[in-house]
Design a protein around this motif. Structure first.
Motif, PDB file in Angstrom:
ATOM      1  N   LEU A   1     -11.391  71.721  10.612  1.00  0.00           N
ATOM      2  CA  LEU A   1     -11.203  71.788  12.056  1.00  0.00           C
ATOM      3  C   LEU A   1     -10.935  70.396  12.628  1.00  0.00           C
ATOM      4  CD1 LEU A   1     -11.508  74.187  14.083  1.00  0.00           C
ATOM      5  CD2 LEU A   1     -13.638  73.113  14.759  1.00  0.00           C
ATOM      6  N   LEU A   2     -11.695  69.395  12.177  1.00  0.00           N
ATOM      7  CA  LEU A   2     -11.522  68.021  12.657  1.00  0.00           C
ATOM      8  C   LEU A   2     -10.152  67.487  12.267  1.00  0.00           C
ATOM      9  CD1 LEU A   2     -15.003  66.334  12.132  1.00  0.00           C
ATOM     10  CD2 LEU A   2     -13.748  66.636  14.260  1.00  0.00           C
ATOM     11  N   THR A   3      -9.721  67.786  11.013  1.00  0.00           N
ATOM     12  CA  THR A   3      -8.418  67.321  10.535  1.00  0.00           C
ATOM     13  C   THR A   3      -7.312  67.904  11.403  1.00  0.00           C
ATOM     14  OG1 THR A   3      -9.406  67.428   8.355  1.00  0.00           O
ATOM     15  CG2 THR A   3      -7.037  67.056   8.446  1.00  0.00           C
ATOM     16  N   VAL A   4      -7.392  69.201  11.659  1.00  0.00           N
ATOM     17  CA  VAL A   4      -6.373  69.864  12.477  1.00  0.00           C
ATOM     18  C   VAL A   4      -6.339  69.252  13.867  1.00  0.00           C
ATOM     19  CG1 VAL A   4      -5.827  72.040  13.640  1.00  0.00           C
ATOM     20  CG2 VAL A   4      -6.386  72.047  11.204  1.00  0.00           C
ATOM     21  N   LEU A   5      -7.492  68.995  14.422  1.00  0.00           N
ATOM     22  CA  LEU A   5      -7.594  68.430  15.759  1.00  0.00           C
ATOM     23  C   LEU A   5      -6.961  67.048  15.793  1.00  0.00           C
ATOM     24  CD1 LEU A   5      -9.051  69.668  18.231  1.00  0.00           C
ATOM     25  CD2 LEU A   5     -10.794  67.932  17.886  1.00  0.00           C
ATOM     26  N   LEU A   6      -7.245  66.239  14.760  1.00  0.00           N
ATOM     27  CA  LEU A   6      -6.707  64.886  14.647  1.00  0.00           C
ATOM     28  C   LEU A   6      -5.188  64.941  14.534  1.00  0.00           C
ATOM     29  CD1 LEU A   6      -8.426  62.323  14.567  1.00  0.00           C
ATOM     30  CD2 LEU A   6      -7.892  62.161  12.124  1.00  0.00           C
TER      31      LEU A   6
ATOM     32  N   VAL B   1      -3.155  67.308  15.550  1.00  0.00           N
ATOM     33  CA  VAL B   1      -2.574  67.720  16.831  1.00  0.00           C
ATOM     34  C   VAL B   1      -2.542  66.545  17.790  1.00  0.00           C
ATOM     35  CG1 VAL B   1      -3.033  69.113  18.882  1.00  0.00           C
ATOM     36  CG2 VAL B   1      -3.132  70.165  16.614  1.00  0.00           C
ATOM     37  N   LEU B   2      -3.614  65.731  17.821  1.00  0.00           N
ATOM     38  CA  LEU B   2      -3.696  64.568  18.704  1.00  0.00           C
ATOM     39  C   LEU B   2      -2.611  63.559  18.359  1.00  0.00           C
ATOM     40  CD1 LEU B   2      -7.450  63.671  19.243  1.00  0.00           C
ATOM     41  CD2 LEU B   2      -5.672  63.945  20.955  1.00  0.00           C
TER      42      LEU B   2
END
Ligand SMILES: *[C@@H]1O[C@H](CO)[C@@H](O)[C@H](O)[C@H]1NC(C)=O
Ligand SMILES: *[C@@H]1O[C@H](CO)[C@@H](O)[C@H](O)[C@H]1NC(C)=O
Ligand SMILES: *[C@@H]1O[C@H](CO)[C@@H](O)[C@H](O)[C@H]1NC(C)=O
Ligand SMILES: *[C@@H]1O[C@H](CO)[C@@H](O)[C@H](O)[C@H]1NC(C)=O
Ligand SMILES: *[C@@H]1O[C@H](CO)[C@@H](O)[C@H](O)[C@H]1NC(C)=O
Length: 263
Positions: free
Chosen positions: A216-221, A223-224
């Motif tokens: 989840l953190l990787t995906v969020l990063l 996207v950012l």
């Protein structure tokens, strides 16, 4: 005229002999109810702790029993008879005497003094087939008064406890099962030690959760970074184009006009 006085001469006894017969009969009938009440029928069933670990076999103040299915089919037991569970401290089973009347039934409040009490009031129909009662949980009622007869009050300590089923009617005990083996409840120290060693199931769940969190953190990063990159590129694209066209225009003017004027 009494029937027994007529019976004597009819079978050829004298008045004295029939008097003796009558007093013998009276003696027998007086002894009979006494022996009946003193010896309730023995059911060779040993109450068992439940196998169902989901139901919470043992907690700090409760334990769960298997239902005694089909154990009370004797002719001596009526559908109206009450079936109690006797809960006793293991060292108080020898001093247990089945109560003669309903007023003599010990409640949980009598436990500290007597070492036993009666609870889980039921009847034969409830123990005939699976499904009527799912589990028999001793000590699961936190709402009733401990002075109330039959209250299924939380157990006061770790035990060890033994239980047996007791069938009673208005005249007293009718039948009883054998005592169970010793049951010890969980202790507070055991509960406090639980957070230390984790079960394999907990470890697997924690591992899966942390992998999910990392994804989840990787995906969020990602996207950012993507959105930032997009907006940064669009602002820097307009800059060099304007600067280039201006520079080309000015260099042409600056280098051509003075050279032409000199030649
Ligand atoms: C229970 O009933 C049986 C007959 O079904 C009889 O033989 C036995 O003596 C009875 N037991 C008691 C304790 O009354
Ligand atoms: C409980 O488990 C024991 C041993 O695994 C087994 O023998 C017994 O039949 C089980 N009882 C019930 C009611 O499932
Ligand atoms: C019976 O056991 C309980 C708990 O284990 C204990 O508190 C009590 O003193 C014992 N009573 C007797 C008479 O040994
Ligand atoms: C239980 O305790 C109550 C109150 O202390 C008392 O009146 C009653 O007789 C006791 N019952 C038995 C069976 O000991
Ligand atoms: C306790 O267990 C008995 C028998 O399983 C059930 O009838 C009763 O509703 C339960 N009481 C509570 C308060 O859960």
């Amino acid at each position: 005229m009494d029937n027994s006085w007529r019976l004597g001469p009819a079978i050829g006894l004298s008045a004295g002999q029939s008097q003796l017969l009558v007093s013998l009969l009276l003696l027998l009938t007086r002894v009979q109810p006494g022996t009946d009440v003193a010896a309730p029928e023995h059911i060779s069933y040993v109450p068992q702790l439940s196998n169902d670990t989901l139901a919470g076999r043992l907690t700090l103040s409760t334990f769960t029993l298997e239902q005694p299915l089909g154990q009370f089919s004797s002719h001596n037991i009526s559908d109206l008879d009450t079936i109690w569970l006797v809960v006793a401290l293991s060292n108080a089973t020898q001093s247990f005497t089945a109560p003669r009347t309903n007023q003599d039934i010990p409640a949980p409040a009598n436990f500290s003094q007597r070492g036993y009490y009666l609870t889980l009031r039921a009847n034969r129909a409830l123990y005939q087939a699976r499904g009527q009662l799912h589990v028999l949980r001793v000590g699961n009622d936190t709402h009733c008064q401990p002075t109330k007869i039959g209250c299924n009050h939380p157990l006061p300590g770790p035990g060890p406890y033994r239980v047996k089923f007791l069938v009673m009617n208005d005249e007293g005990p009718v039948a009883e099962t054998k005592w169970s083996s010793d049951t010890r409840l969980q202790q507070a120290q055991a509960l406090r030690a639980v957070p230390g060693p984790q079960s394999p199931g907990t470890v697997v769940i924690i591992a899966i959760l942390s992998i999910l969190l990392a994804v989840l953190l990787t995906v969020l990063l990602a996207v950012l970074i993507y959105t930032c990159f997009n907006s940064c590129r669009s602002t820097s694209l307009s800059g060099p184009e304007e600067a280039g066209s201006v520079r080309r225009y000015t260099t042409h003017l600056a280098f051509s006009t003075p050279a032409e004027g000199a030649s």
